[in-house]
Design a protein around this motif. Structure first.
Motif, short mmCIF file in Angstrom:
data_model
loop_
_atom_site.label_atom_id
_atom_site.label_comp_id
_atom_site.label_asym_id
_atom_site.label_seq_id
_atom_site.Cartn_x
_atom_site.Cartn_y
_atom_site.Cartn_z
N GLN A 89 -10.82 14.96 -37.01
CA GLN A 89 -11.84 14.19 -36.28
C GLN A 89 -13.15 14.17 -37.06
OE1 GLN A 89 -11.06 12.49 -33.55
NE2 GLN A 89 -13.08 11.61 -33.52
N ARG A 136 -12.82 11.76 -39.90
CA ARG A 136 -12.91 10.36 -39.44
C ARG A 136 -14.37 9.93 -39.30
NH1 ARG A 136 -9.11 11.95 -35.40
NH2 ARG A 136 -7.03 11.63 -36.24
N ASN A 171 -15.59 8.76 -42.50
CA ASN A 171 -14.68 7.79 -43.11
C ASN A 171 -13.93 8.37 -44.31
OD1 ASN A 171 -13.49 5.24 -42.91
ND2 ASN A 171 -14.81 4.42 -44.52
N LEU A 228 -10.61 9.11 -45.00
CA LEU A 228 -9.32 8.84 -44.38
C LEU A 228 -8.12 9.10 -45.28
CD1 LEU A 228 -10.40 5.55 -42.58
CD2 LEU A 228 -10.48 7.90 -41.72
#
Length: 108
Positions: free
Chosen positions: A84, A87, A90, A92
């Motif tokens: 989390q 994320r 960003n 990823l």
């Protein structure tokens, strides 16, 4: 310019999750997060990724991969929490590092 092997290593940042090993009990007995070999809190993950990006050549930043190495006894909650945080910044591209051997043997 040729891309050397060093470029590959610079594009990967490491996050370890698990209980501190023997000799590090002063950090507790619950699963902890380590960012490139330094114990850290979850709220430090974003700053860590920002620092890792800042250390890369500009053309390598989009290729930064975060390698997650999770102890087999770690609670999956900590993994979800770290993901989390990734994320939010960003980050990823994630690589999951596993134990040596075949999957069925490692699950025993």
């Amino acid at each position: 310019r040729s891309r050397g092997l060093g470029d590959v290593y610079k594009r990967q940042s490491y996050i370890y999750m698990g209980k501190p090993s023997s000799g590090y009990e002063k950090f507790g007995t619950e699963a902890r997060v380590q960012l490139n070999d330094q114990f850290a809190n979850l709220n430090e993950v974003g700053a860590f990724i920002s620092a890792e990006r800042a250390a890369l050549r500009e053309e390598l930043i989009p290729f930064l991969t975060v390698a997650l190495k999770v102890d087999r006894d770690a609670n999956m909650g900590i993994v979800g929490d770290v993901k989390q945080e990734l994320r939010k910044v960003n980050a990823l591209k994630i690589n999951y590092t596993t134990g040596v051997g075949d999957a069925m043997t490692n699950m025993k």
